[in-house]
Design an enzyme around this catalytic site. Structure first.
Site, PDB file in Angstrom:
ATOM      1  N   CYS A  95      -0.627  11.700  -3.655  1.00 14.45           N
ATOM      2  CA  CYS A  95      -1.952  11.122  -3.893  1.00 14.45           C
ATOM      3  C   CYS A  95      -2.278  10.136  -2.768  1.00 14.45           C
ATOM      4  O   CYS A  95      -1.421   9.334  -2.386  1.00 14.45           O
ATOM      5  CB  CYS A  95      -1.952  10.405  -5.238  1.00 14.45           C
ATOM      6  SG  CYS A  95      -3.412   9.386  -5.438  1.00 14.45           S
ATOM      7  N   GLU A 125       7.538   7.613  -8.470  1.00 17.28           N
ATOM      8  CA  GLU A 125       6.663   6.975  -7.463  1.00 17.28           C
ATOM      9  C   GLU A 125       7.354   5.737  -6.891  1.00 17.28           C
ATOM     10  O   GLU A 125       7.328   5.499  -5.673  1.00 17.28           O
ATOM     11  CB  GLU A 125       5.326   6.580  -8.100  1.00 17.28           C
ATOM     12  CG  GLU A 125       4.391   5.942  -7.085  1.00 17.28           C
ATOM     13  CD  GLU A 125       3.161   5.303  -7.723  1.00 17.28           C
ATOM     14  OE1 GLU A 125       2.672   5.827  -8.739  1.00 17.28           O
ATOM     15  OE2 GLU A 125       2.709   4.276  -7.187  1.00 17.28           O
ATOM     16  N   THR A 161       1.151   2.416  -8.653  1.00 19.03           N
ATOM     17  CA  THR A 161      -0.300   2.601  -8.802  1.00 19.03           C
ATOM     18  C   THR A 161      -0.774   2.667 -10.256  1.00 19.03           C
ATOM     19  O   THR A 161      -1.939   2.419 -10.532  1.00 19.03           O
ATOM     20  CB  THR A 161      -0.750   3.886  -8.093  1.00 19.03           C
ATOM     21  OG1 THR A 161       0.058   4.954  -8.573  1.00 19.03           O
ATOM     22  CG2 THR A 161      -0.668   3.771  -6.598  1.00 19.03           C
ATOM     23  N   CYS A 189      -4.330   1.706  -8.794  1.00 21.78           N
ATOM     24  CA  CYS A 189      -5.453   2.556  -8.371  1.00 21.78           C
ATOM     25  C   CYS A 189      -6.642   2.383  -9.300  1.00 21.78           C
ATOM     26  O   CYS A 189      -6.485   2.077 -10.485  1.00 21.78           O
ATOM     27  CB  CYS A 189      -5.017   4.011  -8.226  1.00 21.78           C
ATOM     28  SG  CYS A 189      -5.406   5.026  -9.603  1.00 21.78           S
ATOM     29  N   SER A 261      -2.179  12.797 -16.042  1.00 17.28           N
ATOM     30  CA  SER A 261      -1.675  14.124 -15.691  1.00 17.28           C
ATOM     31  C   SER A 261      -1.784  15.098 -16.875  1.00 17.28           C
ATOM     32  O   SER A 261      -1.124  16.133 -16.876  1.00 17.28           O
ATOM     33  CB  SER A 261      -0.226  14.011 -15.217  1.00 17.28           C
ATOM     34  OG  SER A 261       0.503  13.179 -16.084  1.00 17.28           O
TER      35      SER A 261
HETATM   36 FE1  SF4 Z   1      -3.324   8.795  -7.566  1.00 16.57          FE
HETATM   37 FE2  SF4 Z   1      -4.190   6.967  -9.280  1.00 16.57          FE
HETATM   38 FE3  SF4 Z   1      -3.772   9.437 -10.062  1.00 16.57          FE
HETATM   39 FE4  SF4 Z   1      -1.700   7.899  -9.468  1.00 16.57          FE
HETATM   40  S1  SF4 Z   1      -3.159   7.606 -11.136  1.00 16.57           S
HETATM   41  S2  SF4 Z   1      -2.002  10.016  -8.849  1.00 16.57           S
HETATM   42  S3  SF4 Z   1      -2.565   6.749  -7.800  1.00 16.57           S
HETATM   43  S4  SF4 Z   1      -5.316   8.761  -8.585  1.00 16.57           S
END
Ligand code: SF4
Length: 582
Positions: A95, A125, A161, A189, A261
């Site tokens: 990402c 992550e 994030t 994020c 997700s």
């Molecule tokens: Fe990217 Fe935010 Fe999704 Fe994490 S939550 S994959 S940082 S857009």
């Protein structure tokens, strides 16, 4: 018992991007596809990828040849390096927000800074981020972790994030007390922030919250914590199977949100199941109404009624009152073609509309009988109108049946890319719109005594084509994720969501201008201005779709296909109130 689905529920940008990159490769590339670890933190999404033959690499010592995707959470520089091997094409699906956090750590680590990551120890992550700290990184998730930090001089602070902003700011304050000159980079994020803020607000409004997502997904767990912090009973479910009807029935208003997700089909299944529980525990009137709508939509009778209404409206626009036979042809033809095609287009629906697929399986024989009978009835009525209408309808019917047929032999598939009309990208939207124009405009026109094509006939055809085309694209947009999974190339997949929306808006504006102009230059009567109501309605439901107010398929189809009924009603009102014009 209203159900409120959070607008932020569903894939975040980073996860969607990673998914799209992998699915596009699966659908287009003739090579083996792998991901380094699970692409995203969701069992159903990973299972779907496994079914599409995307395998997970667990051991970097023995890399297979093919395309290897780095997952959305990213990896350490060491893993990146180990992937660089002959026969391996590396695709970075990290990402961009995670990548930016990695680059911040990299920059400061090279200047001799220690790095503090506010996050969960062991999360992929965080493991990836730590890899950039050149051995001088620390992960903190509590105040006592901060108290246990060694004395550090030059320090840079970032966040995993998906941390909550509150926790980040709280822990940053503690770090500053200990290391006043620490350089702070808020890498939480924005999508995480929005999702968490909405969850907090939603949890305060409802009697219970359902969070849909993987049990091992950090951001899903965070949503549960946030919802629980308001005192609202909160249930974490991975799929609709885990919903407990007895528990759900206890609450009047239920909020549903999902981790970043969680695939949209999993979320929609949960929404459907909660609605089903609601139906089963609701009053008789409510149960009867929603069952009736489901029946009308699942059997395509609702769409058939819409086709009849559009035929009526187009007739009024062309300056004549259509007779019942035209409406019946449109009704039976559209019912039959949509039922037949639904049986050849079921794969994406397995993800998007499992209840619909179940209905079709259960009532396969009666539905096919009804479709065959409808086709014959429409042909019989067209025959009673003369040889020209029956010829047109035959062409439309054969076109509808041959549309899905693979006419190019498999042996030629390497030289001829598209083996059927259906395989041509975007063909469904155009073919379907043409078929609708044939029954709603051309057959009634040719059944009239006048054979001279006038401007009002052209405007009616363009109007019918455009609103059917937009309807079709709206369904493509709704089924985007399911279509991408099965490799179907619809217009939104080729153009992307943004360009498709711009195209629809452009088409609607052009249609508006055309309807107004055609009245001003007297190509059509005042009726064309009345149809601006349909355009306004389309803009309205597009807004509802954009804001995810109508995500669930029963409501979505009722409202979107309602545009045809509305157009028929507008035409009827115009005919009654302005008899002199028609
Ligand atoms: Fe990217 Fe935010 Fe999704 Fe994490 S939550 S994959 S940082 S857009």
């Amino acid at each position: 018992m209203p159900i409120i689905l959070a607008k932020t529920a569903g894939f975040c940008m980073g996860v969607r991007r990673a998914m799209n990159l992998v699915l596009d490769a699966v659908n287009k590339d003739n090579t083996d596809i792998y991901t380094v670890g699970p692409l995203v933190h969701n069992h159903q999404a990973v299972e779907m990828l496994r079914n599409r033959k995307v395998n997970i690499i667990e051991n970097l010592d023995n890399l297979p040849a093919g395309k290897v995707f780095i997952r959305a959470h990213g990896v350490t520089p060491e893993v990146r390096q180990r992937l660089e091997q002959p026969n391996v094409e590396v695709v970075d699906a990290t990402c961009p927000f995670v990548r930016s956090a990695q680059l911040i750590i990299d920059k400061y680590a090279k200047q001799g800074y220690a790095c503090i990551i506010i996050g969960d120890v062991g999360h992929p992550e965080v493991v990836g981020l730590l890899g950039y700290a050149q051995g001088n990184g620390y992960v903190v998730s509590t105040e006592s972790d901060i108290a246990n930090l060694p004395m550090l001089d030059k320090v840079c602070v970032v966040a995993q994030t998906t941390q909550s902003s509150d926790r980040f700011h709280r822990l940053v304050e503690k770090i500053k007390e200990k290391i006043p000159n620490a350089v702070i980079h808020n890498t939480v994020c924005s999508s995480t922030d929005e999702r968490q803020t909405e969850t907090l607000e939603l949890a305060k409004q409802v009697d219970a919250m359902i969070v849909v997502g993987g049990r091992h997904s950090a951001n899903t767990k965070r949503l549960v914590e946030i919802a629980q912090s308001t005192g609202t009973p909160t249930y974490l479910v991975e799929t609709s199977d885990e919903l407990n009807p007895t528990e759900i029935q206890k609450y009047h208003t239920i909020g549903i949100t999902a981790g970043a997700s969680t695939p949209h089909w999993v979320i929609l299944n949960v929404v459907r199941t909660v609605k089903r529980i609601k139906r089963e525990s609701g009053g008789v009137v409510y149960r009867a109404t929603s069952s009736l709508f489901r029946f009308l939509i699942d059997t395509h009778l609702y769409l058939g009624l819409g086709a009849a209404a559009l035929t009526y409206a187009c007739g009024i626009l062309q300056g004549f009152v259509p007779e019942w036979r035209y409406l019946l042809i449109a009704f039976f033809y559209i019912c039959s073609m949509h039922i037949f095609n639904s049986f050849t287009d079921k794969t994406a629906k397995e993800y998007d509309q499992p209840e619909r697929v179940l209905f079709r399986r259960r009532f396969r024989i009666p539905l096919l009988w009804f479709a065959s009978g409808s086709a014959l009835v429409s042909l019989g009525i067209a025959l009673s109108l003369g040889w020209i209408p029956i010829s047109i309808l035959l062409v439309a019917s054969l076109g509808g049946l041959f549309y899905s047929l693979q006419m190019i032999p498999k042996s030629l598939q390497k030289t001829v890319r598209y083996r059927s009309f259906k395989a041509i990208p975007g063909s469904k939207d155009v073919f379907m719109s043409i078929a609708w124009v044939m029954v709603t405009v051309i057959i009634p026109f040719l059944s009239q005594t006048k054979y001279r094509i006038e401007m009002d006939d052209m405007i009616a055809a363009l109007f019918a084509f455009s609103i059917v085309f937009i309807r079709s694209i709206m369904f493509d947009l709704k089924e985007l994720e399911g279509d991408r999974i099965i490799g179907k190339e619809t217009l939104p997949i080729i153009l992307g969501r943004k360009k498709t929306n711009a195209m629809i808006n452009g088409l609607l504006i052009l249609l508006c201008l055309l309807l107004m102009l055609s009245y001003l230059v007297k190509w059509t009567t005042f009726v064309s201005l009345v149809f601006l109501g349909t355009i306004g309605y389309i803009f309205f439901y597009r807004y509802l779709h954009k804001t995810k107010t109508i995500g669930e398929e029963l409501l979505f189809e009722t409202i979107v296909d309602g545009q045809f009924l509305l157009t028929g009603i507008l035409a009827y009102v115009a005919q009654l109130s302005l008899p002199g014009y028609i």
